[in-house]
Each structure stands twice: as structure tokens, then as C-alpha cells.
Design an enzyme around this catalytic site. Sequence first.
Site, PDB file in Angstrom:
ATOM      1  N   ASP A   1       7.638   9.326  13.057  1.00  0.00           N
ATOM      2  CA  ASP A   1       6.832   8.318  12.369  1.00  0.00           C
ATOM      3  C   ASP A   1       7.206   6.903  12.814  1.00  0.00           C
ATOM      4  OD1 ASP A   1       4.886   7.301  10.717  1.00  0.00           O
ATOM      5  OD2 ASP A   1       6.098   7.383   8.898  1.00  0.00           O
TER       6      ASP A   1
ATOM      7  N   HIS B   1       2.564   5.619  10.753  1.00  0.00           N
ATOM      8  CA  HIS B   1       1.484   5.748   9.769  1.00  0.00           C
ATOM      9  C   HIS B   1       0.889   4.401   9.379  1.00  0.00           C
ATOM     10  CE1 HIS B   1       4.770   5.146   6.673  1.00  0.00           C
ATOM     11  NE2 HIS B   1       3.813   4.462   6.105  1.00  0.00           N
TER      12      HIS B   1
ATOM     13  N   SER C   1       6.590  -0.229   4.260  1.00  0.00           N
ATOM     14  CA  SER C   1       6.699   0.713   5.369  1.00  0.00           C
ATOM     15  C   SER C   1       6.811  -0.017   6.701  1.00  0.00           C
ATOM     16  CB  SER C   1       5.475   1.630   5.407  1.00  0.00           C
ATOM     17  OG  SER C   1       5.475   2.516   4.330  1.00  0.00           O
TER      18      SER C   1
END
Length: 402
Positions: free
Chosen positions: A157, A127, A235
Site C-alpha cells: 500500500d 490507496h 493516510s
Amino acid sequence: MKLYSRNQVIFYSLGTVLVVFLLLFGFGVISFSDTEQSHFVENVFPEAEILPTQMGPALGSPVYNASEYSEDELTNIHIYEKYNEAVVNITTEVVGYNWFLEPIPQEGSSGSGAIIDKRGFVLTNNHVVDKAYKVYITLADGSQYEGEVVGTDYENDLSVLQFKPEGKELVTIPFGTSENLKVGQKVIAIGNPFAFERTLTTGIVSGLGRPLKNDSGLVIRDMIQTDASINPGNSGGPLINTKGEMIGINTMIYTPSGGSVGVGFAIPVDTARRVVPDLMKYGKVQRGWIDIIPVQLFPSLVRYGKLPISKGILISRVISGGNGEEAGLQGGNPDQAVRSGNSVIYLGGDIITSINGEEIATLSDFYGALEATRPGDKVEVVVLRGKQLKKIQVMLSERPTN
């Protein structure tokens, strides 16, 4: 009063200048020697506290007095000094549109990543780079490189990027294992929250085996829950154990406010160990598949078809010549076709209830049961046919990309 000749005056004047020059030069030598002596003292007395005025790769590891820090603090310091340069900042550009519907570049997302290979391979979250047409990777020394997305795993992901290090010696983070993690175990997160580069936070493993849905609606299994502060920008960064091994990839937070509230989640590194080689080699993960058209049961379909169970995967069709047909799975009857939205569903086919002993109630369960498989693997599929349960062995094919 004594008189001096012109030559004597010149001689004495030159002598005075020479003496002054020697004195000044002597002070310069003493000052230079003092500087050298300070380095000598530093080496002779290593226990003396030396506080560096600068820190950075060019100066090597900073010097500090270990006796002033606890064992826990020294662990944090050591891991940060050894691996912070392996954490990169990732920024992207995406395509947007102006009022005239003309495509224009826009700033995209930002996040973190870990260098996992000295050839310039970087592991991050999908993402972070999803829908980007340009990816930029910034190293600890401030140098920036344009990167390329070489492989993507939407289901977990994860993405692998690569940039050309141009002869630069890169620091990498080794993979550990997430198999033996325990709740209460200390962990360290390094990332770029809110663009504050290479920020370290610490915490513990606060939960294991958490299933969470990603943006694609697919469930990521066995997520690591941690109370280490994870915020936007973290992230893709590494979650590290006290041995200096990556045991997870920081992915998401649970928050009602947009900031960290002490509940963060990381993808277990054993998942990355399994999929990264495929991403580097093929650009995708080669997973096993059953050649069928699966349909998740839902209440109105169960009522209309008077089905004996309310949860499971209906085999609407088996693909002609595929492994499902070869194994003996049965699809629905074209004479029992019903329309649901834009889809046509054929009733009367087998209903999958488990795969390899794992209960299958939803499409997420179906995909999840096959997530860790590879083409050529054999799985045991339990189906409800009429009112009887049947066990059928299926050799998996390769999952189609779409």
C-alpha cells in the site's frame, strides 16, 4: 500696544510655521527611534518573552520562551517546526459516469504525504491515489502542483509521486529505521485529518508486528500499532520518532465509528526503504517468484482429492522452462483435472508447506514469504510429495506484473 509692519508680520508667521514643523518632525524622529529601540531591546534581552503575531515560513522560526515548556513539549514543538512543511496534502480526481454513462471527472480521495527528496518525490499510501487520473499536491505555503504517480506497490500500500518544485527549496523528512522500535516508545504523527492541514498528534508505539489485510486482500506484515490519533486524511503521512526521523507511514485505523479510537497502524519505514528505490527507478518493485500456478487448499478440494494435509499451496502446474521446473518441482496430473468455478485445477502435484522455514498455509503466506525477496535470490522450498517431505532449492525469477 505695539504695532508691527507688514514685513515683520510675515517674518514672525514664517518663524512660527518653521518651529511647528520642526516640532512635528522631531516627534516623528522620536517615534521612529522608539521603533528601532524596541528591536534593539529584543536583541539585548533574549530571555524576554516575545509573542509573535504571525507565524510562517517567511518569518522563520517563531520566538518563544523555552522555560515555559516541558522537555516533552519542546520536542514536539521542535519536530513540528522543522518538518511540518515536508508534509503535503494530496487530493485526486477520478473518472465517474453520469446518467448517460458519459465519463465525467469527480472528486476522489484525499490524504497526506511526505516529501522524501528535494526533486519533488513524495511518499504516500497507494490507496490515496489509486484509480486517480489526476493528482494534486498542496504544499505548506498553499501552492498547488499537479503530481504524477511514478511507482506503486500494491502489496505494501505504498506509492511514490513526483511534482516539479520549479526551483522551490523543499523540506524533506529523513528515513530512520523501524528495526529497533519498542512498545512504549513515543511517536509523532503529522497529517491532514478531515482536511485540517499539517495537524500534529502524539502517542506511543502500542504494538509491533501486526499483520493486516489491505484492500487487495494481501497481508501487510509487521505493521506498527500506535495510539496517536489517526483519522481519515492522515493516510500517507509520516510517523516520526523523537529524533525527527520517519519510522512509519500512517495507513489505516481500526474503528467501529469511522473516527479514531486510539488504534492506528503504520507501515514500517524499513519496508519503504526497501521498495522506494525500485518505485522511483522502475515504477514497480522487483520481487522474486516461483514459476508455478499456485492453488490454496480448501476443504472440498482436500476431501475430493483425499489429500493428506488441509493447509498449503498445491502446485497445479509448473511453467514450462521456468525456475520451478528447473529446480524439480512437480505440477499436477492433467488426467486428474477438476473444475472449481471458472478454474481448472490439476491434482497430484507437490504441496508447498514452507519457504525458508516460514510456514505456508494460504496464498497470503505464499506471497508474503516472497515479498522481501529479489530475482536471483535462492530460497528453500519444502514440499509434500505423496507422503514425503522434500527440500528443494529454487533460484527466484522476477514476479510477473499481472
